[in-house]
Scaffold this motif. Structure first.
Motif, PDB file in Angstrom:
ATOM      1  N   VAL A   1      74.094  22.536  36.333  1.00  0.00           N
ATOM      2  CA  VAL A   1      73.200  23.239  35.409  1.00  0.00           C
ATOM      3  C   VAL A   1      71.801  22.665  35.623  1.00  0.00           C
ATOM      4  O   VAL A   1      71.602  21.449  35.495  1.00  0.00           O
ATOM      5  CB  VAL A   1      73.648  23.065  33.947  1.00  0.00           C
ATOM      6  CG1 VAL A   1      72.646  23.731  33.006  1.00  0.00           C
ATOM      7  CG2 VAL A   1      75.038  23.661  33.744  1.00  0.00           C
ATOM      8  N   HIS A   2      70.846  23.530  35.936  1.00  0.00           N
ATOM      9  CA  HIS A   2      69.521  23.058  36.331  1.00  0.00           C
ATOM     10  C   HIS A   2      68.444  23.754  35.500  1.00  0.00           C
ATOM     11  O   HIS A   2      68.459  24.980  35.361  1.00  0.00           O
ATOM     12  CB  HIS A   2      69.286  23.333  37.823  1.00  0.00           C
ATOM     13  CG  HIS A   2      70.437  22.921  38.693  1.00  0.00           C
ATOM     14  ND1 HIS A   2      70.647  21.620  39.083  1.00  0.00           N
ATOM     15  CD2 HIS A   2      71.459  23.647  39.227  1.00  0.00           C
ATOM     16  CE1 HIS A   2      71.736  21.554  39.838  1.00  0.00           C
ATOM     17  NE2 HIS A   2      72.249  22.769  39.936  1.00  0.00           N
TER      18      HIS A   2
ATOM     19  N   LEU B   1      79.700  31.323  28.568  1.00  0.00           N
ATOM     20  CA  LEU B   1      80.187  30.772  29.848  1.00  0.00           C
ATOM     21  C   LEU B   1      81.579  30.144  29.744  1.00  0.00           C
ATOM     22  O   LEU B   1      82.430  30.397  30.611  1.00  0.00           O
ATOM     23  CB  LEU B   1      79.174  29.766  30.400  1.00  0.00           C
ATOM     24  CG  LEU B   1      77.868  30.380  30.940  1.00  0.00           C
ATOM     25  CD1 LEU B   1      76.917  29.282  31.402  1.00  0.00           C
ATOM     26  CD2 LEU B   1      78.148  31.356  32.084  1.00  0.00           C
ATOM     27  N   PRO B   2      81.880  29.340  28.708  1.00  0.00           N
ATOM     28  CA  PRO B   2      83.233  28.776  28.633  1.00  0.00           C
ATOM     29  C   PRO B   2      84.318  29.823  28.431  1.00  0.00           C
ATOM     30  O   PRO B   2      85.492  29.566  28.709  1.00  0.00           O
ATOM     31  CB  PRO B   2      83.154  27.831  27.415  1.00  0.00           C
ATOM     32  CG  PRO B   2      81.705  27.532  27.248  1.00  0.00           C
ATOM     33  CD  PRO B   2      81.002  28.792  27.657  1.00  0.00           C
ATOM     34  N   GLN B   3      83.937  31.017  27.950  1.00  0.00           N
ATOM     35  CA  GLN B   3      84.923  32.056  27.667  1.00  0.00           C
ATOM     36  C   GLN B   3      85.247  32.923  28.887  1.00  0.00           C
ATOM     37  O   GLN B   3      86.144  33.763  28.826  1.00  0.00           O
ATOM     38  CB  GLN B   3      84.433  32.958  26.545  1.00  0.00           C
ATOM     39  CG  GLN B   3      84.160  32.240  25.232  1.00  0.00           C
ATOM     40  CD  GLN B   3      83.693  33.197  24.144  1.00  0.00           C
ATOM     41  OE1 GLN B   3      84.352  34.184  23.823  1.00  0.00           O
ATOM     42  NE2 GLN B   3      82.535  32.919  23.566  1.00  0.00           N
ATOM     43  N   THR B   4      84.530  32.722  29.985  1.00  0.00           N
ATOM     44  CA  THR B   4      84.761  33.558  31.173  1.00  0.00           C
ATOM     45  C   THR B   4      86.002  33.152  31.951  1.00  0.00           C
ATOM     46  O   THR B   4      86.516  33.934  32.755  1.00  0.00           O
ATOM     47  CB  THR B   4      83.560  33.491  32.124  1.00  0.00           C
ATOM     48  OG1 THR B   4      83.395  32.139  32.590  1.00  0.00           O
ATOM     49  CG2 THR B   4      82.288  33.950  31.422  1.00  0.00           C
ATOM     50  N   GLY B   5      86.484  31.938  31.723  1.00  0.00           N
ATOM     51  CA  GLY B   5      87.601  31.444  32.524  1.00  0.00           C
ATOM     52  C   GLY B   5      87.153  30.822  33.831  1.00  0.00           C
ATOM     53  O   GLY B   5      87.983  30.290  34.576  1.00  0.00           O
ATOM     54  N   PHE B   6      85.864  30.870  34.136  1.00  0.00           N
ATOM     55  CA  PHE B   6      85.290  30.239  35.317  1.00  0.00           C
ATOM     56  C   PHE B   6      84.576  28.950  34.903  1.00  0.00           C
ATOM     57  O   PHE B   6      84.264  28.751  33.732  1.00  0.00           O
ATOM     58  CB  PHE B   6      84.315  31.179  36.022  1.00  0.00           C
ATOM     59  CG  PHE B   6      84.971  32.379  36.652  1.00  0.00           C
ATOM     60  CD1 PHE B   6      86.281  32.339  37.090  1.00  0.00           C
ATOM     61  CD2 PHE B   6      84.265  33.573  36.817  1.00  0.00           C
ATOM     62  CE1 PHE B   6      86.891  33.437  37.672  1.00  0.00           C
ATOM     63  CE2 PHE B   6      84.856  34.677  37.400  1.00  0.00           C
ATOM     64  CZ  PHE B   6      86.175  34.612  37.828  1.00  0.00           C
TER      65      PHE B   6
ATOM     66  N   MET C   1      75.455  22.586  23.475  1.00  0.00           N
ATOM     67  CA  MET C   1      76.048  23.861  23.068  1.00  0.00           C
ATOM     68  C   MET C   1      77.139  24.290  24.038  1.00  0.00           C
ATOM     69  O   MET C   1      78.145  24.874  23.636  1.00  0.00           O
ATOM     70  CB  MET C   1      74.973  24.946  22.988  1.00  0.00           C
ATOM     71  CG  MET C   1      73.941  24.728  21.901  1.00  0.00           C
ATOM     72  SD  MET C   1      72.814  26.148  21.717  1.00  0.00           S
ATOM     73  CE  MET C   1      71.960  26.116  23.322  1.00  0.00           C
ATOM     74  N   LEU C   2      76.949  24.017  25.329  1.00  0.00           N
ATOM     75  CA  LEU C   2      77.909  24.451  26.347  1.00  0.00           C
ATOM     76  C   LEU C   2      79.236  23.731  26.191  1.00  0.00           C
ATOM     77  O   LEU C   2      80.307  24.353  26.274  1.00  0.00           O
ATOM     78  CB  LEU C   2      77.320  24.197  27.739  1.00  0.00           C
ATOM     79  CG  LEU C   2      78.101  24.730  28.937  1.00  0.00           C
ATOM     80  CD1 LEU C   2      78.199  26.245  28.881  1.00  0.00           C
ATOM     81  CD2 LEU C   2      77.438  24.282  30.241  1.00  0.00           C
ATOM     82  N   GLY C   3      79.189  22.428  25.990  1.00  0.00           N
ATOM     83  CA  GLY C   3      80.414  21.672  25.727  1.00  0.00           C
ATOM     84  C   GLY C   3      81.366  21.581  26.892  1.00  0.00           C
ATOM     85  O   GLY C   3      82.578  21.461  26.685  1.00  0.00           O
ATOM     86  N   LEU C   4      80.862  21.656  28.116  1.00  0.00           N
ATOM     87  CA  LEU C   4      81.711  21.554  29.298  1.00  0.00           C
ATOM     88  C   LEU C   4      81.461  20.220  29.991  1.00  0.00           C
ATOM     89  O   LEU C   4      80.387  19.997  30.568  1.00  0.00           O
ATOM     90  CB  LEU C   4      81.440  22.713  30.273  1.00  0.00           C
ATOM     91  CG  LEU C   4      81.812  24.121  29.792  1.00  0.00           C
ATOM     92  CD1 LEU C   4      81.451  25.148  30.846  1.00  0.00           C
ATOM     93  CD2 LEU C   4      83.312  24.200  29.475  1.00  0.00           C
ATOM     94  N   ALA C   5      82.424  19.337  29.937  1.00  0.00           N
ATOM     95  CA  ALA C   5      82.283  18.031  30.584  1.00  0.00           C
ATOM     96  C   ALA C   5      82.238  18.213  32.103  1.00  0.00           C
ATOM     97  O   ALA C   5      82.980  19.004  32.675  1.00  0.00           O
ATOM     98  CB  ALA C   5      83.457  17.139  30.195  1.00  0.00           C
ATOM     99  N   GLY C   6      81.344  17.497  32.729  1.00  0.00           N
ATOM    100  CA  GLY C   6      81.265  17.538  34.181  1.00  0.00           C
ATOM    101  C   GLY C   6      80.431  18.658  34.747  1.00  0.00           C
ATOM    102  O   GLY C   6      80.349  18.818  35.969  1.00  0.00           O
TER     103      GLY C   6
END
Length: 304
Positions: free
Chosen positions: A173-174, A126-131, A163-168
């Motif tokens: 995410v549910h 997910l972090p690599q998609t640019g979205f 693992m995702l490492g995306l703040a905020g």
């Protein structure tokens, strides 16, 4: 009218243009043949990946015959069914739809084998998609085990967010649990088939199922299935773009979508060989016409 006498320089110029014409034609021919051969090689590679020659058939265990995926593209999800969020609150599935496409995964939270790998692959891509979650998509992970509790969902979500490492991104995410009727409705709508299997202790508390993530449209229809436990950022990004009817994404994404096709049998995007060949052929023809036009222009006569 007096015709100027050819000079040595004019003869050399004519020979130069003649040689240049010949070399450019050879170069264009080589480029066209190279594009054609590359496209044929890609097609052969795609064929061999789908139908490996000489591969021995593998027998599927009897208990796995009813576990698999039927891709029900454009099928409506049961948005009116009840689930429980991480806090234990009763929620409708439709609560998580309406604004953005949804990246979905069906797992069970007590799984120690395949499910963690699916979630690890999802968190990695997910972090690599640019979205970003909450801007271009939301994430909904649902348990297929009615024995899973909101406490199990909290623990699984905390591990996933680490693992995702995306703040905020937490609010978008549910992790949901639910009763068997709601789980059955969701599994039927998505074509996600699973069967109970015995664990090491002989208890029927484990599940055999496929490894897949799914993309749903903002209005709750199935759009794409991406198979495996490792997912390509390009595939996830293109799937999200198509789920929004191409309302997100850049011009380069639109070009890439034209050059790629979603393959339901492979659960990923593959190169559209004929389209790429068509673009290469049109480009070669255009270049050839332009070069011939320039080469056929009469050179200016040199002063005597």
């Amino acid at each position: 009218m007096r015709i100027p006498r050819p000079t040595q320089n004019e003869h050399e110029l004519k020979d130069y243009y003649k040689n240049m014409r010949s070399r450019l034609l050879q170069l264009l021919l080589a480029m066209f043949c190279g594009s054609f051969c590359a496209a044929q090689a890609a097609a052969a590679q795609q064929y061999s990946a789908e139908k490996p020659l000489g591969a021995a058939a593998q027998k599927t265990p009897a208990y796995l015959k009813n576990a698999g995926i039927d891709q029900r593209l454009n099928s409506a999800l049961p948005l009116g069914d009840h689930f429980r969020d991480e806090t234990g609150q009763d929620v409708l599935l439709g609560r998580y739809f309406g604004q953005r496409p949804v990246v979905m995964a069906l797992v069970y939270f007590k799984c120690s084998m395949l499910c963690p790998q699916v979630l690890h692959g999802l968190a990695g891509v997910l972090p690599q998609t640019g979205f970003h979650a909450g801007h271009q998509y939301d994430v909904v992970v649902m348990s297929i085990d009615p024995a899973d509790t909101p406490a199990d969902a909290v623990e699984a979500k905390q591990h996933f967010m680490g693992m995702l490492g995306l703040a905020g991104a937490t609010e978008n995410v549910h992790f949901l649990t639910g009763p068997q009727p709601s789980i059955t409705d969701l599994a039927e709508a998505t074509g996600f088939h699973y069967v109970r299997v015995p664990g090491p202790d002989g208890k029927m508390d484990q599940f055999a199922h496929s490894s897949v993530i799914m993309i749903a449209t903002p209005d709750g229809r199935m759009s794409k299935y991406l198979s495996g436990i490792e997912y390509q950022p390009r595939d996830v990004r293109l799937a999200l773009i198509e789920a929004t009817d191409r309302k997100i994404g850049s011009l380069s994404d639109m070009v890439l979508l034209y050059c790629c096709n979603y393959s339901p049998s492979q659960g990923r995007y593959t190169v559209a060989v004929l389209r790429v060949m068509g673009i290469a052929a049109m480009g070669s023809v255009g270049a050839l016409v332009g070069i011939l036009y320039l080469l056929n222009k009469k050179p200016k006569q040199l002063a005597a």
